[in-house]
Design a protein around this motif. Sequence first.
Motif, PDB file in Angstrom:
ATOM      1  N   PRO A  28       9.803 -30.283 -19.546  1.00  0.00           N
ATOM      2  CA  PRO A  28      10.721 -29.137 -19.684  1.00  0.00           C
ATOM      3  C   PRO A  28      10.199 -28.056 -20.620  1.00  0.00           C
ATOM      4  N   VAL A  29       9.297 -28.431 -21.537  1.00  0.00           N
ATOM      5  CA  VAL A  29       8.553 -27.443 -22.334  1.00  0.00           C
ATOM      6  C   VAL A  29       7.081 -27.669 -22.009  1.00  0.00           C
ATOM      7  N   TYR A  30       6.529 -26.792 -21.197  1.00  0.00           N
ATOM      8  CA  TYR A  30       5.175 -26.975 -20.661  1.00  0.00           C
ATOM      9  C   TYR A  30       4.222 -25.975 -21.306  1.00  0.00           C
ATOM     10  N   ASP A 289       8.608 -20.147 -34.758  1.00  0.00           N
ATOM     11  CA  ASP A 289       8.488 -21.485 -34.188  1.00  0.00           C
ATOM     12  C   ASP A 289       9.835 -21.913 -33.603  1.00  0.00           C
ATOM     13  N   VAL A 290       9.792 -22.453 -32.390  1.00  0.00           N
ATOM     14  CA  VAL A 290      11.008 -22.906 -31.720  1.00  0.00           C
ATOM     15  C   VAL A 290      10.819 -24.377 -31.333  1.00  0.00           C
ATOM     16  N   ALA A 291      11.655 -25.251 -31.884  1.00  0.00           N
ATOM     17  CA  ALA A 291      11.589 -26.682 -31.580  1.00  0.00           C
ATOM     18  C   ALA A 291      12.514 -26.989 -30.413  1.00  0.00           C
ATOM     19  N   LEU A 292      11.960 -27.652 -29.394  1.00  0.00           N
ATOM     20  CA  LEU A 292      12.735 -27.930 -28.188  1.00  0.00           C
ATOM     21  C   LEU A 292      12.147 -29.162 -27.504  1.00  0.00           C
ATOM     22  N   HIS A 293      12.994 -30.154 -27.228  1.00  0.00           N
ATOM     23  CA  HIS A 293      12.557 -31.370 -26.536  1.00  0.00           C
ATOM     24  C   HIS A 293      11.331 -32.003 -27.211  1.00  0.00           C
ATOM     25  N   ASP A 294      11.411 -32.170 -28.507  1.00  0.00           N
ATOM     26  CA  ASP A 294      10.339 -32.814 -29.285  1.00  0.00           C
ATOM     27  C   ASP A 294       9.019 -32.052 -29.225  1.00  0.00           C
ATOM     28  N   THR A 295       9.092 -30.771 -28.909  1.00  0.00           N
ATOM     29  CA  THR A 295       7.911 -29.918 -28.839  1.00  0.00           C
ATOM     30  C   THR A 295       8.195 -28.652 -29.630  1.00  0.00           C
TER      31      THR A 295
END
Length: 395
Positions: A28-30, A289-295
Amino acid sequence: MDLRYSPFDPGIQRDPYPVYARLLEEAPVYHNPDDDFWALSRHADVVAALRDSDRFSNVNGLRLEPAFWGPDAERFFSFVAMDPPKHTRMRGLVSRAFTQHRVQGLEPRLREIARAHLRPLLEGDAFDMMHFAGAFPTDVISELVGVPEADRARVRELGKAVMYRPDDDADPADLPPEALQAIGALVGYYTELTIERARERRDDLLSGLLDAAEGDDRLTPEEIVGVLILLVGAGIETTMLLLGNAWYAAWRHPDERAGAFGGRVDDWVAETLRHSPPTQTIARTATRDVALHDTVVPAGARVVLLAAAANRDPRVFPDPERFDLDRDTGAAITFGSGRHHCLGANLGRLEARVALQELTSVVADYEIDESAAQRIRSSNNHGFATLPTRITARR
C-alpha cells in the motif's frame, strides 16, 4: 513475480489494474527508486493525502515527467499546482466565472453539438467512437470559453499533442519537441484571444474570467491563459477518454449495457468513473516525513496517489473488478477530494450524460473491433486513441 509499478511502463499503461490489485494488498506504500517516487493505492490513504495539503503539496505539479514537474508547474496546471493561500485566491476567482448556472445553461448547445458530430458518423454502419469522443468535448469547451468555431479543430490537435502520443518507441517519461511546441502555440493562441476579449466582452467563460473580482483583486491575463491551458487537459482530454471508456465498458458487459441503453445513463457514467476512470494518478510532494503502514515516506519525496486503484479498493467497493450499474459509487474519487476537488466535475458529468443519451437514442446495439482499437500513451491518463465500432441503428 516481483512487484513493479511505473506509470511510464507501456504494459501498465495498457492495463494497470492487475498491478493495482497487487499494490492494494502487498504494497500500500510502494517505492520505485528507479523513477524516484512513492505510490499510495488504498482508498483511505489516497483520500487522506488529497485532503492534506500541509503534508502533500501540489506546488511541483500533478505529473512526474521532467517537463511538467517542478516549481514552474503552475504554468501547465494553473491553480491546481498551488497550495493555500495562492490556491484559495485563484480558485475563488475562477469559481466566480465557472458557475453552475453557466454550466447548466450550456445543455441545449451541448445537444446540438453532439447531434452535429454524430450525424455524419452514423450515416453508415461503422464509425470510430474516438472521433466523436474527441471532437465533442473540444467544441463544448470551446463553446464555454468562447473559441471561434474556425479555431476549434486546431485547439483539439494542439491539446492532443501536449497530453499524449501513440509512439511506442519513444521514452514515455520524456515529452517530444512537438508537445512543447504545442504548449507554446496554445499559450500564444489563448493570449491573443484574451486580448481580443478584453476589448469586447461576450457571454462566455473568458469574459467571465476577465470580470471575476474579489474587491480590487482580479486575475491577470497570464493567470487567465493558465486556466485556459488547464482546460485543454482537464476539460477536453478527460471527457474524451471517459466517453471511450464508457463505450468500451458497456460493450464488455452486455448485461449492464442493456440497462445503460435502457435509460440508466447517469449510472453508466458514474460506474465508468469508478471502474475505468480517465485520470489514473495524481502526483504530490511530501513536505515532511510521513509514516504510513510501517513505512516512512521521506520529506521531499514525489508521491503518486493512485486514484484509479483506490476506486477498486475492496475495502470500499465489494467485488471491485465487476462493472455494476447498481453499485453505490458515492465514495469514488475520480474527481479528487478536498480543496482540489475538480471544479469542472459537473460539466464533465453533463457532457458524458448528453453524449451517451444522444448516442443511445440512435444506436440500438454495437460491436467494437478490439483488435483494431488503440490505447493512448500517458503516465497519468487511461483510455483509447481509436475505438472502431460497428453499429445497429434504431429503427
